[in-house]
Design an enzyme around this catalytic site. Sequence first.
Site, PDB file in Angstrom:
ATOM      1  N   LEU A  46      40.924  40.943  40.688  1.00 50.95           N
ATOM      2  CA  LEU A  46      42.135  41.322  39.973  1.00 50.95           C
ATOM      3  C   LEU A  46      42.086  40.634  38.612  1.00 50.95           C
ATOM      4  O   LEU A  46      41.768  39.448  38.525  1.00 50.95           O
ATOM      5  CB  LEU A  46      43.378  40.846  40.730  1.00 50.95           C
ATOM      6  CG  LEU A  46      44.077  41.795  41.687  1.00 50.95           C
ATOM      7  CD1 LEU A  46      45.221  41.061  42.386  1.00 50.95           C
ATOM      8  CD2 LEU A  46      44.603  43.021  40.975  1.00 50.95           C
ATOM      9  N   ASP A  47      42.404  41.356  37.551  1.00 43.72           N
ATOM     10  CA  ASP A  47      42.433  40.756  36.221  1.00 43.72           C
ATOM     11  C   ASP A  47      43.409  39.580  36.183  1.00 43.72           C
ATOM     12  O   ASP A  47      44.406  39.566  36.920  1.00 43.72           O
ATOM     13  CB  ASP A  47      42.876  41.787  35.181  1.00 43.72           C
ATOM     14  CG  ASP A  47      41.827  42.851  34.943  1.00 43.72           C
ATOM     15  OD1 ASP A  47      40.660  42.622  35.298  1.00 43.72           O
ATOM     16  OD2 ASP A  47      42.184  43.918  34.407  1.00 43.72           O
ATOM     17  N   PRO A  48      43.145  38.587  35.311  1.00 44.99           N
ATOM     18  CA  PRO A  48      44.109  37.497  35.158  1.00 44.99           C
ATOM     19  C   PRO A  48      45.519  37.968  34.839  1.00 44.99           C
ATOM     20  O   PRO A  48      46.495  37.337  35.245  1.00 44.99           O
ATOM     21  CB  PRO A  48      43.514  36.674  34.006  1.00 44.99           C
ATOM     22  CG  PRO A  48      42.044  36.909  34.103  1.00 44.99           C
ATOM     23  CD  PRO A  48      41.912  38.345  34.528  1.00 44.99           C
ATOM     24  N   LEU A  49      45.662  39.101  34.118  1.00 47.11           N
ATOM     25  CA  LEU A  49      46.987  39.603  33.773  1.00 47.11           C
ATOM     26  C   LEU A  49      47.611  40.442  34.886  1.00 47.11           C
ATOM     27  O   LEU A  49      48.669  41.037  34.699  1.00 47.11           O
ATOM     28  CB  LEU A  49      46.920  40.428  32.492  1.00 47.11           C
ATOM     29  CG  LEU A  49      46.658  39.635  31.206  1.00 47.11           C
ATOM     30  CD1 LEU A  49      46.666  40.560  30.001  1.00 47.11           C
ATOM     31  CD2 LEU A  49      47.693  38.535  31.020  1.00 47.11           C
ATOM     32  N   ALA A  50      46.946  40.497  36.041  1.00 46.94           N
ATOM     33  CA  ALA A  50      47.491  41.205  37.207  1.00 46.94           C
ATOM     34  C   ALA A  50      47.823  40.209  38.303  1.00 46.94           C
ATOM     35  O   ALA A  50      47.192  39.161  38.428  1.00 46.94           O
ATOM     36  CB  ALA A  50      46.480  42.233  37.726  1.00 46.94           C
TER      37      ALA A  50
END
Length: 311
Positions: A46-50
Amino acid sequence: MGRRRKGRAVSGILILDKPLERSSNSAMIVARAIYKAAKAGHTGALDPLASGVLPICFGEATKFSQYLLDADKVYRCSVVFGERRSTGDAEGEVIAECDTSALCAADIEAALPAFRGDILQVPPMHSALKRDGKPLYELARRGLEVEREARPVRISRFDMESFAPGPRAEASFLVHCSKGTYIRSLAEDLGAALGVGAYVSALRRLQAGPFVESQALNFDDLQPLRDREAFAELDALLLPVDSALGHLPAAELGAAAADFLRQGQPVFVPRLPSGERFRLYGPGDTAAEFIGVGELLDDGRLAPRRLLANM
């Protein structure tokens, strides 16, 4: 002789609610430290912004993590229209703008069917896919862009949940998709189809395979138990190894057949349900005991493919 791993020989699956601003690998490392586990791995970045559902496999569960990597995912995402950004999300620089005051919900609804079902998607430059051994995001950070081949993905649901009109219109979507789908690319392609551009402003994973948001625990739930070294309570929060494999039919074996399979030998199993791969169970002390995954051979025998270590 291999080096012995440090840590506890704990096995099971933790459904973690990954926080924002932390990579999946970083979240896995923290979870492993909390559990003092000898072995751990996550099941799809999962992306850091997710934020949201990130299954963490400990011990013997890591042998079956591929089934979660291959599983469908469900996301809720917020999309801002009228801007294109270099990364396709809120982290990137604005590279194009336009006024979306004329955009309405009906315009978006009319565009969505083209993005449902089996589609081809070009992965974003800001992704972990590799070219000549280097992640694409490293090339993107150097201002380079390379050609990427479109890949098939399946979008089972792409439904708009809310819409707010304006110069920078915003909408919320529920997306059910196959592995390898990039939600940023989906938003950018939708924005391009509408002629206004778009980027993902927020993203949360609601489901990964069989695991859902209501099962997820955050670090605030876990850290107090670690501080007290309440490992029995921590272990009780783990789901069993076979909970990731509910989509496979079960095959119950007698003691002799289970022993042969553990030795790597295929066996005939009467009255098998239809299927190609199976969850394997042998006799346990009080109930059937999960022993691994097997595959049906052309001659009708069941062969071992991934087995738990004899403990």
